[in-house]
Design an enzyme around this catalytic site. Structure first.
Site, PDB file in Angstrom:
ATOM      1  N   ASP A 146       0.857  -1.186   0.000  1.00  0.00           N
ATOM      2  CA  ASP A 146       0.000   0.000   0.000  1.00  0.00           C
ATOM      3  C   ASP A 146       0.894   1.237   0.000  1.00  0.00           C
ATOM      4  O   ASP A 146       1.726   1.414   0.895  1.00  0.00           O
ATOM      5  CB  ASP A 146      -0.897  -0.004   1.241  1.00  0.00           C
ATOM      6  CG  ASP A 146      -2.031   0.995   1.135  1.00  0.00           C
ATOM      7  OD1 ASP A 146      -1.809   2.094   0.582  1.00  0.00           O
ATOM      8  OD2 ASP A 146      -3.145   0.684   1.591  1.00  0.00           O
ATOM      9  N   ARG A 220      -2.030  -8.928  -9.847  1.00  0.00           N
ATOM     10  CA  ARG A 220      -3.125  -8.055 -10.294  1.00  0.00           C
ATOM     11  C   ARG A 220      -2.787  -6.589 -10.086  1.00  0.00           C
ATOM     12  O   ARG A 220      -3.204  -5.725 -10.853  1.00  0.00           O
ATOM     13  CB  ARG A 220      -4.420  -8.412  -9.550  1.00  0.00           C
ATOM     14  CG  ARG A 220      -4.353  -8.182  -8.033  1.00  0.00           C
ATOM     15  CD  ARG A 220      -5.630  -8.629  -7.342  1.00  0.00           C
ATOM     16  NE  ARG A 220      -5.912 -10.004  -7.712  1.00  0.00           N
ATOM     17  CZ  ARG A 220      -7.162 -10.483  -7.843  1.00  0.00           C
ATOM     18  NH1 ARG A 220      -8.192  -9.694  -7.640  1.00  0.00           N
ATOM     19  NH2 ARG A 220      -7.358 -11.734  -8.154  1.00  0.00           N
ATOM     20  N   TYR A 221      -2.003  -6.297  -9.041  1.00  0.00           N
ATOM     21  CA  TYR A 221      -1.648  -4.912  -8.761  1.00  0.00           C
ATOM     22  C   TYR A 221      -0.667  -4.386  -9.811  1.00  0.00           C
ATOM     23  O   TYR A 221      -0.756  -3.228 -10.234  1.00  0.00           O
ATOM     24  CB  TYR A 221      -1.056  -4.804  -7.354  1.00  0.00           C
ATOM     25  CG  TYR A 221      -2.027  -5.249  -6.286  1.00  0.00           C
ATOM     26  CD1 TYR A 221      -3.132  -4.461  -5.974  1.00  0.00           C
ATOM     27  CD2 TYR A 221      -1.875  -6.460  -5.628  1.00  0.00           C
ATOM     28  CE1 TYR A 221      -4.049  -4.860  -5.011  1.00  0.00           C
ATOM     29  CE2 TYR A 221      -2.781  -6.870  -4.666  1.00  0.00           C
ATOM     30  CZ  TYR A 221      -3.869  -6.075  -4.366  1.00  0.00           C
ATOM     31  OH  TYR A 221      -4.781  -6.478  -3.432  1.00  0.00           O
TER      32      TYR A 221
END
Length: 240
Positions: A146, A220-221
């Site tokens: 993040d 996916r990120y």
């Protein structure tokens, strides 16, 4: 006495703020079944280790035998974690992820891949750091963490002393840390902070951070970052 000591759980585990999401959209019936049927058996420690008031170190040799132990911090949907487990059956890999939807996705992938050298902690990696023995991890992955893009939130990033100090303790001399991110400021902070905690950056030429590792499995990120025009960086460090 520290603030964490004053706010410890009844079990003796330190109380910590957690800023990310723990749950997203409703789970599918199959995902609920995976959590009920598979998760407990994949624990990195014995039943109830999370509530151990003495925070006794995990017995990794009993759990995994003589295998080297790797750690993925925040495995997202588990694509990379399952790929590494399948490609490296001689190692044991622990994945830590507090987002329960990601945990459920991983369990489905584990079933389909049939890998048996994985352990899953459905919680904060900091709780694992409390109970992992010194110098017990030979490779760690921090992939698209993040970014917390607002400056006032940068202290929440993983690449801060709160996380890097305990990570350095559990990593063996010569162990490898891989960090992937598409956020330039996260790259800056990583290159500033990680070496301060006993790691050396191994890049010798631009391709060493511009090109993915040979055994890389895109997530996916990363695919989202590429669709949106952001450039991934692949940083490799060695524990000194």
């Amino acid at each position: 006495m520290t603030n964490d000591d004053q706010n410890a759980h009844a079990s003796g585990a330190p109380w910590r703020n957690f800023y990310g999401r723990l749950k997203g959209k409703a789970l599918k019936p199959s995902q609920k079944r995976y959590l009920e049927e598979d998760l407990a058996a994949l624990s990195p420690g014995p039943v109830g280790w999370e509530e151990n008031p003495d925070r006794t170190p995990l017995d990794l040799e009993t759990r995994f035998g003589a295998r080297p132990v790797w750690l993925e911090i925040g495995f997202g949907g588990g694509e990379h974690l399952v790929h590494q487990a399948a490609e490296n059956p001689h190692v044991a890999i622990i994945g830590a992820e507090p987002f329960i939807n990601g945990v459920a996705m991983l369990l489905g992938k584990i079933r389909r891949a049939g890998v048996a050298n994985l352990a899953v902690h459905p919680g904060d990696a900091r709780d694992l750091f409390d109970v992992l023995p010194d110098a017990s991890i030979s490779r760690a992955f921090l992939l698209y963490p993040d970014p917390w893009p607002k400056k006032r939130h940068h202290r929440r990033r993983f690449v801060t002393p709160e996380h890097l100090g305990p990570l350095a303790r559990v990593m063996a001399p010569g162990a490898i840390l891989r960090v992937a991110t598409d956020i330039p400021d996260y790259v800056r902070q990583t290159l500033e902070e990680v070496p301060r905690h006993g790691f050396e950056w191994l890049a010798k030429r631009p391709a060493d951070w511009r090109e993915p590792w040979e055994d890389w499995q895109s997530t996916r990120y990363e695919k989202k970052a590429l669709r949106e025009g952001r450039v991934p960086h692949y940083l490799t460090f060695r524990r000194t």
